[in-house]
Scaffold this motif. Structure first.
Motif, PDB file in Angstrom:
ATOM      1  N   SER A  44      14.681 -16.008  34.890  1.00 25.72           N
ATOM      2  CA  SER A  44      14.153 -14.653  34.986  1.00 25.72           C
ATOM      3  C   SER A  44      15.085 -13.822  35.850  1.00 25.72           C
ATOM      4  N   LEU A  45      14.887 -12.495  35.800  1.00 22.68           N
ATOM      5  CA  LEU A  45      15.697 -11.611  36.634  1.00 22.68           C
ATOM      6  C   LEU A  45      15.427 -11.847  38.117  1.00 22.68           C
ATOM      7  N   ARG A  46      14.210 -12.169  38.443  1.00 21.40           N
ATOM      8  CA  ARG A  46      13.872 -12.431  39.849  1.00 21.40           C
ATOM      9  C   ARG A  46      14.607 -13.678  40.349  1.00 21.40           C
ATOM     10  N   GLU A  47      14.634 -14.725  39.530  1.00 18.82           N
ATOM     11  CA  GLU A  47      15.358 -15.944  39.900  1.00 18.82           C
ATOM     12  C   GLU A  47      16.857 -15.686  39.957  1.00 18.82           C
ATOM     13  N   LEU A  48      17.348 -14.875  39.028  1.00 25.83           N
ATOM     14  CA  LEU A  48      18.767 -14.513  39.023  1.00 25.83           C
ATOM     15  C   LEU A  48      19.143 -13.797  40.315  1.00 25.83           C
ATOM     16  N   GLN A  49      18.321 -12.821  40.709  1.00 26.08           N
ATOM     17  CA  GLN A  49      18.584 -12.049  41.932  1.00 26.08           C
ATOM     18  C   GLN A  49      18.573 -12.950  43.161  1.00 26.08           C
ATOM     19  N   ALA A  50      17.571 -13.830  43.274  1.00 29.77           N
ATOM     20  CA  ALA A  50      17.459 -14.703  44.438  1.00 29.77           C
ATOM     21  C   ALA A  50      18.626 -15.680  44.516  1.00 29.77           C
ATOM     22  N   GLY A  51      18.980 -16.259  43.369  1.00 29.37           N
ATOM     23  CA  GLY A  51      20.068 -17.241  43.359  1.00 29.37           C
ATOM     24  C   GLY A  51      21.420 -16.618  43.656  1.00 29.37           C
ATOM     25  N   PHE A  52      21.699 -15.480  43.034  1.00 28.73           N
ATOM     26  CA  PHE A  52      23.000 -14.830  43.223  1.00 28.73           C
ATOM     27  C   PHE A  52      23.122 -14.283  44.645  1.00 28.73           C
ATOM     28  N   ASN A  53      22.098 -13.639  45.145  1.00 32.32           N
ATOM     29  CA  ASN A  53      22.142 -13.065  46.491  1.00 32.32           C
ATOM     30  C   ASN A  53      22.115 -14.129  47.583  1.00 32.32           C
ATOM     31  N   GLY A  54      21.720 -15.345  47.233  1.00 31.60           N
ATOM     32  CA  GLY A  54      21.708 -16.429  48.197  1.00 31.60           C
ATOM     33  C   GLY A  54      23.100 -16.903  48.578  1.00 31.60           C
ATOM     34  N   THR A 338      33.627 -33.991  28.087  1.00 31.44           N
ATOM     35  CA  THR A 338      33.098 -33.129  27.036  1.00 31.44           C
ATOM     36  C   THR A 338      32.767 -31.757  27.616  1.00 31.44           C
ATOM     37  N   LEU A 339      32.545 -30.798  26.736  1.00 30.32           N
ATOM     38  CA  LEU A 339      32.217 -29.449  27.185  1.00 30.32           C
ATOM     39  C   LEU A 339      30.893 -29.435  27.956  1.00 30.32           C
ATOM     40  N   TRP A 340      29.953 -30.266  27.540  1.00 26.81           N
ATOM     41  CA  TRP A 340      28.665 -30.347  28.237  1.00 26.81           C
ATOM     42  C   TRP A 340      28.849 -30.910  29.644  1.00 26.81           C
ATOM     43  N   GLU A 341      29.711 -31.922  29.798  1.00 23.90           N
ATOM     44  CA  GLU A 341      29.982 -32.479  31.121  1.00 23.90           C
ATOM     45  C   GLU A 341      30.688 -31.469  32.011  1.00 23.90           C
ATOM     46  N   CYS A 342      31.588 -30.676  31.412  1.00 26.34           N
ATOM     47  CA  CYS A 342      32.257 -29.614  32.176  1.00 26.34           C
ATOM     48  C   CYS A 342      31.252 -28.572  32.656  1.00 26.34           C
ATOM     49  N   LEU A 343      30.315 -28.207  31.785  1.00 20.97           N
ATOM     50  CA  LEU A 343      29.293 -27.235  32.173  1.00 20.97           C
ATOM     51  C   LEU A 343      28.409 -27.785  33.283  1.00 20.97           C
ATOM     52  N   CYS A 344      28.056 -29.061  33.193  1.00 26.43           N
ATOM     53  CA  CYS A 344      27.239 -29.684  34.246  1.00 26.43           C
ATOM     54  C   CYS A 344      27.958 -29.646  35.589  1.00 26.43           C
ATOM     55  N   LEU A 345      29.263 -29.947  35.574  1.00 22.38           N
ATOM     56  CA  LEU A 345      30.040 -29.935  36.817  1.00 22.38           C
ATOM     57  C   LEU A 345      30.130 -28.523  37.388  1.00 22.38           C
ATOM     58  N   ILE A 346      30.383 -27.547  36.523  1.00 22.84           N
ATOM     59  CA  ILE A 346      30.470 -26.152  36.970  1.00 22.84           C
ATOM     60  C   ILE A 346      29.123 -25.688  37.523  1.00 22.84           C
ATOM     61  N   ARG A 347      28.060 -26.041  36.833  1.00 24.88           N
ATOM     62  CA  ARG A 347      26.713 -25.633  37.254  1.00 24.88           C
ATOM     63  C   ARG A 347      26.359 -26.232  38.617  1.00 24.88           C
ATOM     64  N   ALA A 348      26.793 -27.471  38.865  1.00 15.98           N
ATOM     65  CA  ALA A 348      26.466 -28.136  40.121  1.00 15.98           C
ATOM     66  C   ALA A 348      27.315 -27.630  41.285  1.00 15.98           C
ATOM     67  N   THR A 349      28.487 -27.108  41.002  1.00 12.74           N
ATOM     68  CA  THR A 349      29.414 -26.650  42.060  1.00 12.74           C
ATOM     69  C   THR A 349      29.794 -25.192  41.836  1.00 12.74           C
ATOM     70  N   LEU A 350      28.818 -24.381  41.488  1.00 11.12           N
ATOM     71  CA  LEU A 350      29.097 -23.034  41.015  1.00 11.12           C
ATOM     72  C   LEU A 350      29.786 -22.160  42.059  1.00 11.12           C
ATOM     73  N   PHE A 351      29.407 -22.300  43.328  1.00  9.91           N
ATOM     74  CA  PHE A 351      29.995 -21.458  44.374  1.00  9.91           C
ATOM     75  C   PHE A 351      30.869 -22.265  45.341  1.00  9.91           C
ATOM     76  N   GLN A 352      31.296 -23.439  44.918  1.00 14.63           N
ATOM     77  CA  GLN A 352      32.217 -24.213  45.740  1.00 14.63           C
ATOM     78  C   GLN A 352      33.651 -23.891  45.345  1.00 14.63           C
ATOM     79  N   ARG A 353      34.533 -23.848  46.339  1.00  9.98           N
ATOM     80  CA  ARG A 353      35.952 -23.620  46.085  1.00  9.98           C
ATOM     81  C   ARG A 353      36.665 -24.952  46.279  1.00  9.98           C
TER      82      ARG A 353
END
Length: 380
Positions: A44-54, A338-353
């Motif tokens: 939802s937009l509310r979850e999007l706002q909370a997650g991104f602003n976090g 696989t592309l799905w494994e790449c997405l899982c890795l990106i999703r788990a480390t989305l804001f890590q450098r």
């Protein structure tokens, strides 16, 4: 986001003069927020706002800032999707170019998938264009099997015939286009042939053809291939569009199907490849069905943040942008996953450098080794 350079994005925005009436929440901030929604799986937009602003400390590196759900909702409803369409096209070219240069055979699959939209607010703009089976929108895609990315897309109403949009598909010399019999238009087949490209599709059961030559079937293929023939269409159109009629010889290959009693009757302008190769190319058409299944399962195109047509289109386009960025990430780093494994890795480390984390880990190990030298051993 390195797959989408800020300079290239700004060129697209300036081309459409898109930021003319925007103040703080520009198109770059908009696309970053929507890509985050796709990659994070926000519901939802509310979850999007909370997650991104976090993750406020990382906004500077993205060239973004904190978002408000009302501002994002207004942007999805009011802003035109032209910028997003051009961004998708830019990433498509980027993702398929390098793979296409390395590959000898360029196999492209063409098909469409329905996007079902029914209920409150959706009915206001989907009722008029609905068909017997679909109410909502239709996503048309040309899919590159080697790069595993789409190379062309279009979003239309469900009552738009597939073959109508086929005329908009870019034709490239040396490419092989595979599609089902829903794209039966002899004039379009002729255009593919004139573009020095090849196609593999199915004949309709009422296609009037005359047999010119029977080709021999290889011994190894006799259990699969029933017949291999050179044919021509019997009749010419008497309408004004007669100049678009396909007059050249075609190949008709009839093959057995394991799961059905009726055979598969294939049509192609490839007169040199073996019958088994032609059948295998048509079999690979299943790849685009897997692509549609993948994006519907793993990205956000089944439930929507807004119920206007514009909001739905923008969300569909940002789903394609997110898919292409993940594919580019996989290509750039030569990942075997696989592309799905790449997405899982990106999703788990989305804001890590990763580079910074590696640097800190190396520094910690060096400090640990240095301190170990000063430790008094218990056993000598």
């Amino acid at each position: 986001m390195k797959g989408l350079p800020r300079g290239s994005f700004d060129v697209i925005v300036n081309k459409h003069n898109a930021n003319k009436y925007t103040k703080q929440f520009g198109y770059w901030q908009h696309v970053v927020a929507m890509i985050y929604a796709q990659l994070s799986g926000a519901s939802s937009l509310r979850e999007l706002q909370a997650g991104f602003n976090g993750h406020v400390t990382h906004h500077y590196h993205l060239g973004a800032s904190a978002i408000k759900k009302s501002t994002l909702a207004d942007a999805n409803n009011q802003r035109k999707d032209a910028v997003f369409v051009d961004v998708v096209q830019l990433l498509m070219q980027k993702a398929s170019r390098s793979v296409r240069q390395q590959s000898q055979e360029w196999l492209c699959l063409l098909d469409s998938t329905p996007i079902f939209l029914k209920g409150r607010e959706f009915d206001r703009w989907t009722e008029e264009s609905k068909t017997r089976h679909t109410q909502g929108l239709k996503l048309h895609v040309l899919y590159d099997t080697k790069a595993e990315v789409p190379t062309w897309q279009s979003i239309t109403a469900p009552n738009v015939n597939d073959v109508t949009k086929a005329w908009d598909v870019p034709l490239h010399k040396g490419a092989i286009y595979v599609f089902d019999k829903g794209y039966c238009d002899y004039g379009w087949w002729r255009d593919i042939d004139l573009a020095e490209a090849q196609f593999v599709t199915r004949f309709k059961c009422n296609a009037g053809v005359s047999i010119e030559k029977e080709l021999p079937i290889e011994v190894a293929d006799k259990g699969v291939v029933i017949s291999d023939q050179i044919v021509r269409f019997k009749h010419k159109h008497t309408r004004a569009k007669c100049k678009l009629h396909y007059e050249r010889p075609l190949r008709r290959v009839t093959v057995m199907r394991e799961d059905k009693a009726t055979p598969l009757v294939l049509a192609t302008n490839d007169l040199t490849s073996s019958a088994r190769e032609i059948a295998q190319r048509y079999k690979e058409r299943w790849g685009i069905e897997l692509f549609f299944k993948w994006i519907k399962q793993h990205l956000k195109i089944k439930s929507f943040f807004g119920r206007s047509e514009n909001a739905v289109r923008i969300q569909l386009l940002t789903a394609l942008i997110a898919y292409l960025l993940v594919a580019l990430h996989k290509q750039t780093h030569h990942l075997k996953a696989t592309l799905w494994e790449c997405l899982c890795l990106i999703r788990a480390t989305l804001f890590q450098r990763k580079e910074l984390d590696d640097h800190r880990e190396q520094k910690r190990r060096r400090e640990e080794q240095r301190m170990y030298q000063f430790q008094i051993g218990l056993f000598t």
